[in-house]
Motif scaffolding. Structure first.
Motif, PDB file in Angstrom:
ATOM      1  N   GLY A 115       3.913   9.888 -10.083  1.00 16.01           N
ATOM      2  CA  GLY A 115       3.630   9.684 -11.500  1.00 16.01           C
ATOM      3  C   GLY A 115       3.943   8.297 -12.023  1.00 16.01           C
ATOM      4  N   GLY A 116       3.893   7.283 -11.167  1.00 15.32           N
ATOM      5  CA  GLY A 116       4.056   5.916 -11.630  1.00 15.32           C
ATOM      6  C   GLY A 116       5.285   5.197 -11.137  1.00 15.32           C
ATOM      7  N   GLY A 117       6.208   5.869 -10.527  1.00 14.09           N
ATOM      8  CA  GLY A 117       7.420   5.216 -10.031  1.00 14.09           C
ATOM      9  C   GLY A 117       7.682   5.567  -8.591  1.00 14.09           C
ATOM     10  N   VAL A 118       8.488   4.772  -7.951  1.00  8.65           N
ATOM     11  CA  VAL A 118       8.897   5.045  -6.575  1.00  8.65           C
ATOM     12  C   VAL A 118      10.257   5.718  -6.639  1.00  8.65           C
ATOM     13  CG1 VAL A 118       9.494   4.027  -4.350  1.00  8.65           C
ATOM     14  CG2 VAL A 118       7.596   3.084  -5.671  1.00  8.65           C
ATOM     15  N   VAL A 152       9.884   4.422   1.070  1.00  9.23           N
ATOM     16  CA  VAL A 152       9.558   3.078   0.588  1.00  9.23           C
ATOM     17  C   VAL A 152      10.806   2.409   0.005  1.00  9.23           C
ATOM     18  CG1 VAL A 152       8.192   1.768  -1.085  1.00  9.23           C
ATOM     19  CG2 VAL A 152       7.128   3.624   0.198  1.00  9.23           C
ATOM     20  N   ALA A 153      11.553   3.129  -0.802  1.00  7.13           N
ATOM     21  CA  ALA A 153      12.766   2.564  -1.401  1.00  7.13           C
ATOM     22  C   ALA A 153      13.791   2.198  -0.323  1.00  7.13           C
ATOM     23  CB  ALA A 153      13.367   3.545  -2.398  1.00  7.13           C
ATOM     24  N   THR A 154      13.941   3.059   0.656  1.00  5.68           N
ATOM     25  CA  THR A 154      14.902   2.805   1.730  1.00  5.68           C
ATOM     26  C   THR A 154      14.491   1.604   2.570  1.00  5.68           C
ATOM     27  OG1 THR A 154      15.503   5.140   1.812  1.00  5.68           O
ATOM     28  CG2 THR A 154      16.023   3.820   3.758  1.00  5.68           C
ATOM     29  N   LYS A 183       0.833  -1.215   0.000  1.00  7.04           N
ATOM     30  CA  LYS A 183       0.000   0.000   0.000  1.00  7.04           C
ATOM     31  C   LYS A 183       0.861   1.255   0.000  1.00  7.04           C
ATOM     32  CE  LYS A 183      -4.053  -2.080   2.080  1.00  7.04           C
ATOM     33  NZ  LYS A 183      -3.946  -3.332   2.720  1.00  7.04           N
ATOM     34  N   MET A 184       1.948   1.224   0.765  1.00  6.65           N
ATOM     35  CA  MET A 184       2.873   2.357   0.787  1.00  6.65           C
ATOM     36  C   MET A 184       3.506   2.562  -0.586  1.00  6.65           C
ATOM     37  SD  MET A 184       4.771   1.731   4.457  1.00  6.65           S
ATOM     38  CE  MET A 184       5.964   3.052   4.240  1.00  6.65           C
ATOM     39  N   MET A 185       3.905   1.460  -1.231  1.00  7.79           N
ATOM     40  CA  MET A 185       4.520   1.550  -2.554  1.00  7.79           C
ATOM     41  C   MET A 185       3.529   2.097  -3.564  1.00  7.79           C
ATOM     42  SD  MET A 185       6.520  -1.368  -4.652  1.00  7.79           S
ATOM     43  CE  MET A 185       5.566  -1.801  -6.075  1.00  7.79           C
ATOM     44  N   SER A 186       2.292   1.650  -3.498  1.00  9.02           N
ATOM     45  CA  SER A 186       1.264   2.137  -4.415  1.00  9.02           C
ATOM     46  C   SER A 186       1.043   3.635  -4.241  1.00  9.02           C
ATOM     47  CB  SER A 186      -0.040   1.380  -4.173  1.00  9.02           C
ATOM     48  OG  SER A 186      -1.077   1.904  -4.974  1.00  9.02           O
TER      49      SER A 186
END
Length: 94
Positions: A55-58, A64-66, A45-48
């Motif tokens: 705009g479509g990417g993390v 979230v990436a970390t 859910k966080m990634m979404s």
């Protein structure tokens, strides 16, 4: 008096160990796993939400990436030392 110091040292040690051990368990529990983000998890859910906001990417370096990086690679030695120190301080207070 010596017994009090021993008890403080033991609770500090336990606090440090628990802090270092709990973070990876907690991250896995919310979905940041060693094999990627678990479907239908809080992490998913966080990634979404992050992808929608960007705009479509993390974004690289985002929370979230970390957290996913930590889920895959684990915590650095420095981070473990900081967690251990904080956990030990909290354990000492109890």
């Amino acid at each position: 008096m010596m017994e009090k110091h021993k008890a403080e040292a033991v609770t500090a040690a336990i606090g440090g160990v628990v802090a270092v051990a709990a973070v990876p368990v907690a991250l896995t529990a919310i979905g940041f796993t060693g094999t990627g983000i678990a479907g239908a998890s809080i992490a998913a859910k966080m990634m979404s939400a992050a992808a929608i906001a960007n705009g479509g990417g993390v974004a690289a370096g985002s929370m979230v990436a970390t957290l996913q990086s930590v889920g895959v690679l684990g915590l650095s030695t420095t981070t473990n030392a900081i967690l251990g120190g904080v956990g030990a301080a909290i354990g000492y207070l109890f």
